[in-house]
Design a protein around this motif. Structure first.
Motif, PDB file in Angstrom:
ATOM      1  N   SER A  13      44.966 -23.971  25.184  1.00  0.00           N
ATOM      2  CA  SER A  13      46.180 -23.624  24.427  1.00  0.00           C
ATOM      3  C   SER A  13      46.037 -23.937  22.934  1.00  0.00           C
ATOM      4  CB  SER A  13      47.388 -24.353  25.004  1.00  0.00           C
ATOM      5  OG  SER A  13      47.334 -25.670  24.568  1.00  0.00           O
ATOM      6  N   LYS A  14      44.802 -24.322  22.536  1.00  0.00           N
ATOM      7  CA  LYS A  14      44.471 -24.599  21.128  1.00  0.00           C
ATOM      8  C   LYS A  14      45.433 -25.633  20.559  1.00  0.00           C
ATOM      9  CE  LYS A  14      42.257 -20.195  20.602  1.00  0.00           C
ATOM     10  NZ  LYS A  14      42.328 -18.859  20.105  1.00  0.00           N
ATOM     11  N   SER A  15      46.098 -25.336  19.430  1.00  0.00           N
ATOM     12  CA  SER A  15      46.943 -26.383  18.838  1.00  0.00           C
ATOM     13  C   SER A  15      48.405 -26.265  19.283  1.00  0.00           C
ATOM     14  CB  SER A  15      46.825 -26.317  17.316  1.00  0.00           C
ATOM     15  OG  SER A  15      47.044 -24.988  16.916  1.00  0.00           O
ATOM     16  N   ALA A  16      48.677 -25.376  20.252  1.00  0.00           N
ATOM     17  CA  ALA A  16      50.074 -25.224  20.722  1.00  0.00           C
ATOM     18  C   ALA A  16      50.408 -26.304  21.761  1.00  0.00           C
ATOM     19  CB  ALA A  16      50.241 -23.842  21.336  1.00  0.00           C
ATOM     20  N   PHE A  17      51.688 -26.609  21.866  1.00  0.00           N
ATOM     21  CA  PHE A  17      52.134 -27.583  22.872  1.00  0.00           C
ATOM     22  C   PHE A  17      52.141 -26.938  24.255  1.00  0.00           C
ATOM     23  CE2 PHE A  17      53.887 -29.691  19.151  1.00  0.00           C
ATOM     24  CZ  PHE A  17      53.710 -31.033  19.472  1.00  0.00           C
ATOM     25  N   VAL A  18      51.828 -27.740  25.281  1.00  0.00           N
ATOM     26  CA  VAL A  18      51.981 -27.286  26.669  1.00  0.00           C
ATOM     27  C   VAL A  18      52.957 -28.264  27.322  1.00  0.00           C
ATOM     28  CG1 VAL A  18      50.819 -26.683  28.816  1.00  0.00           C
ATOM     29  CG2 VAL A  18      49.543 -26.639  26.678  1.00  0.00           C
ATOM     30  N   SER A  19      53.995 -27.752  27.942  1.00  0.00           N
ATOM     31  CA  SER A  19      55.000 -28.663  28.491  1.00  0.00           C
ATOM     32  C   SER A  19      54.455 -29.397  29.728  1.00  0.00           C
ATOM     33  CB  SER A  19      56.266 -27.895  28.863  1.00  0.00           C
ATOM     34  OG  SER A  19      56.018 -27.102  30.006  1.00  0.00           O
ATOM     35  N   GLY A  20      54.993 -30.601  29.941  1.00  0.00           N
ATOM     36  CA  GLY A  20      54.610 -31.381  31.122  1.00  0.00           C
ATOM     37  C   GLY A  20      54.946 -30.613  32.394  1.00  0.00           C
ATOM     38  N   GLU A  21      56.028 -29.867  32.339  1.00  0.00           N
ATOM     39  CA  GLU A  21      56.465 -29.103  33.509  1.00  0.00           C
ATOM     40  C   GLU A  21      55.441 -28.011  33.852  1.00  0.00           C
ATOM     41  OE1 GLU A  21      60.247 -27.384  32.824  1.00  0.00           O
ATOM     42  OE2 GLU A  21      60.454 -26.654  34.874  1.00  0.00           O
ATOM     43  N   LYS A  22      54.956 -27.333  32.818  1.00  0.00           N
ATOM     44  CA  LYS A  22      53.983 -26.262  33.033  1.00  0.00           C
ATOM     45  C   LYS A  22      52.677 -26.830  33.604  1.00  0.00           C
ATOM     46  CE  LYS A  22      51.777 -22.415  30.639  1.00  0.00           C
ATOM     47  NZ  LYS A  22      51.499 -21.823  29.354  1.00  0.00           N
ATOM     48  N   LEU A  23      52.245 -27.965  33.030  1.00  0.00           N
ATOM     49  CA  LEU A  23      51.005 -28.585  33.526  1.00  0.00           C
ATOM     50  C   LEU A  23      51.182 -28.988  34.993  1.00  0.00           C
ATOM     51  CD1 LEU A  23      50.101 -30.850  30.453  1.00  0.00           C
ATOM     52  CD2 LEU A  23      48.805 -28.869  31.250  1.00  0.00           C
ATOM     53  N   ALA A  24      52.339 -29.590  35.280  1.00  0.00           N
ATOM     54  CA  ALA A  24      52.601 -30.049  36.650  1.00  0.00           C
ATOM     55  C   ALA A  24      52.605 -28.869  37.621  1.00  0.00           C
ATOM     56  CB  ALA A  24      53.937 -30.790  36.682  1.00  0.00           C
ATOM     57  N   LEU A  25      53.251 -27.789  37.190  1.00  0.00           N
ATOM     58  CA  LEU A  25      53.334 -26.598  38.060  1.00  0.00           C
ATOM     59  C   LEU A  25      51.961 -25.990  38.322  1.00  0.00           C
ATOM     60  CD1 LEU A  25      56.422 -24.500  36.961  1.00  0.00           C
ATOM     61  CD2 LEU A  25      55.738 -25.059  39.313  1.00  0.00           C
ATOM     62  N   LYS A  26      51.190 -25.843  37.242  1.00  0.00           N
ATOM     63  CA  LYS A  26      49.870 -25.212  37.342  1.00  0.00           C
ATOM     64  C   LYS A  26      48.948 -26.011  38.244  1.00  0.00           C
ATOM     65  CE  LYS A  26      49.043 -21.923  33.929  1.00  0.00           C
ATOM     66  NZ  LYS A  26      48.114 -21.126  33.294  1.00  0.00           N
ATOM     67  N   LEU A  27      49.061 -27.333  38.181  1.00  0.00           N
ATOM     68  CA  LEU A  27      48.106 -28.179  38.915  1.00  0.00           C
ATOM     69  C   LEU A  27      48.694 -28.731  40.214  1.00  0.00           C
ATOM     70  CD1 LEU A  27      46.672 -29.999  35.783  1.00  0.00           C
ATOM     71  CD2 LEU A  27      45.695 -28.072  37.009  1.00  0.00           C
ATOM     72  N   ASN A  28      49.928 -28.320  40.466  1.00  0.00           N
ATOM     73  CA  ASN A  28      50.581 -28.742  41.710  1.00  0.00           C
ATOM     74  C   ASN A  28      50.675 -30.259  41.844  1.00  0.00           C
ATOM     75  OD1 ASN A  28      51.924 -28.115  44.002  1.00  0.00           O
ATOM     76  ND2 ASN A  28      50.091 -27.902  45.282  1.00  0.00           N
TER      77      ASN A  28
END
Ligand code: BTN
Length: 330
Positions: A13-28
């Motif tokens: 995602s380079k220098s953009a923020f990734v939400s904790g929710e998105k990370l949690a969802l993607k990685l289950n």
């Protein structure tokens, strides 16, 4: 490994923020688990900015290649079961050639943070400051010496696969073994061999990749033709992760090569940027111009010359004629 998955997602995602929710969802996993892994990454020297309403973004990565992480992450059959990581060496290829002659096991990797006398193809120097990857792999394939060029093609296929898996860079191969992003070089391979007349004793496969160095520190003539993975992606690349991925892809493609070398040629063709282009190939005693039509079963470049004849070349410097009118050495 989830921690590495988080790192990969933040890197992509380079220098953009990734939400904790998105990370949690993607990685289950739960958001608390995400936070735990972020803290573990920070312990390892990764600088991660956390903003409550936005999420996480990667600010910087630890500078050094981490041997402990490599040893923990390498899950290969053969390549990288033993890794020697040196702060500085003249050339990882020369060091690996010595180790191979002294009986080091097949698959041994010699890597260094800096090379003081890095070697390139055709007797050139490989400029090797801090921030990149320099590694050499010891191989002992039971093949005839004339098949050795295929090992270099195999190496290029593995390196391109690793780059594409680990970053968003669409790396390609320029014959025989240059690694490119777009029209600029990001790396190269140098193979050194010791052989009897009918049998290879060992091959040292040397890989140099421009990763995080400041490309502006290169001499101007080189800088205009070269790039780095971090310049292409816009953010620093995890060299430890990339080295592990290269070991893993080499392991996979080397086994494929030993079973059926034709598969390497097919994979190489799918990843190359030379076939179909107008080329000029210069070697010590001749210059050939024409269209690059194919590589043959020994890895030689087959060129259709202006008079319609086919000529195969085993080594040389390739100039790709730019689509359009100009000629440019890539
Ligand atoms: C090229 O000219 O494109 C090939 C460059 C190969 C450089 C690598 S860096 C690791 C290994 N050690 C060396 O001295 N050379 C190779």
């Amino acid at each position: 490994m989830t921690k590495d998955d988080i790192l990969r997602l933040l890197t992509i995602s380079k220098s953009a923020f990734v939400s904790g929710e998105k990370l949690a969802l993607k990685l289950n996993i739960t958001r608390a688990a995400v936070w735990k892994h972020i803290k573990a990454l920070e312990q390892e020297g990764y600088e991660i900015e956390a903003v409550p309403s936005k999420g996480y973004r990667l600010m910087s990565i630890p500078d050094a290649i981490n041997l402990r992480d490599i040893e923990a992450a390498v899950k290969t059959k053969m390549i990288g079961r033993k890794v020697h990581l040196l702060a500085e060496v003249e050339s990882t290829n020369s060091a690996a050639v010595e180790m191979a002659a002294a009986g080091a096991p097949e698959g041994t990797i010699v890597a260094a943070e800096v090379q003081t006398g890095g070697k390139g193809r055709l007797g050139r120097t490989w400029i090797s400051p801090k921030g990149n990857l320099y590694l050499s792999v010891i191989l002992r394939p039971k093949i005839a010496p004339n098949k050795a060029p295929l090992v270099t093609l195999m190496g290029a296929v593995a390196v391109v696969s690793a780059i594409r898996k680990q970053t968003e860079v669409h790396a390609q191969i320029k014959w025989p073994n240059d690694i490119f992003s777009g029209e600029r070089k990001i790396g190269g391979l140098l193979t050194e061999m010791r052989a009897e007349p009918d049998q290879v004793r060992h091959i040292v496969l040397g890989i140099g990749l421009n990763v995080n160095m400041n490309a502006a520190s290169l001499p101007p003539a080189v800088a205009s033709l070269a790039t780095t993975l971090s310049a292409e992606t816009g953010s620093p690349v995890n060299r430890t992760g990339l080295l592990v991925e290269i070991a893993s892809e080499l392991d996979r493609w080397y086994q494929t090569f030993l079973k059926n070398d034709a598969e390497i040629l097919r994979a190489w063709e799918a990843m190359n940027m030379t076939i179909g282009r107008q080329v000029t190939v210069s070697s010590a005693n001749e210059t050939i111009q024409g269209t690059a039509e194919a590589i043959d079963h020994d890895g030689r470049l087959v060129i259709r010359t202006i008079d319609g004849a086919l000529q195969a070349v085993a080594a040389g410097d390739v100039t790709l004629v730019k689509r359009g009118t100009d000629t440019e050495t890539l």
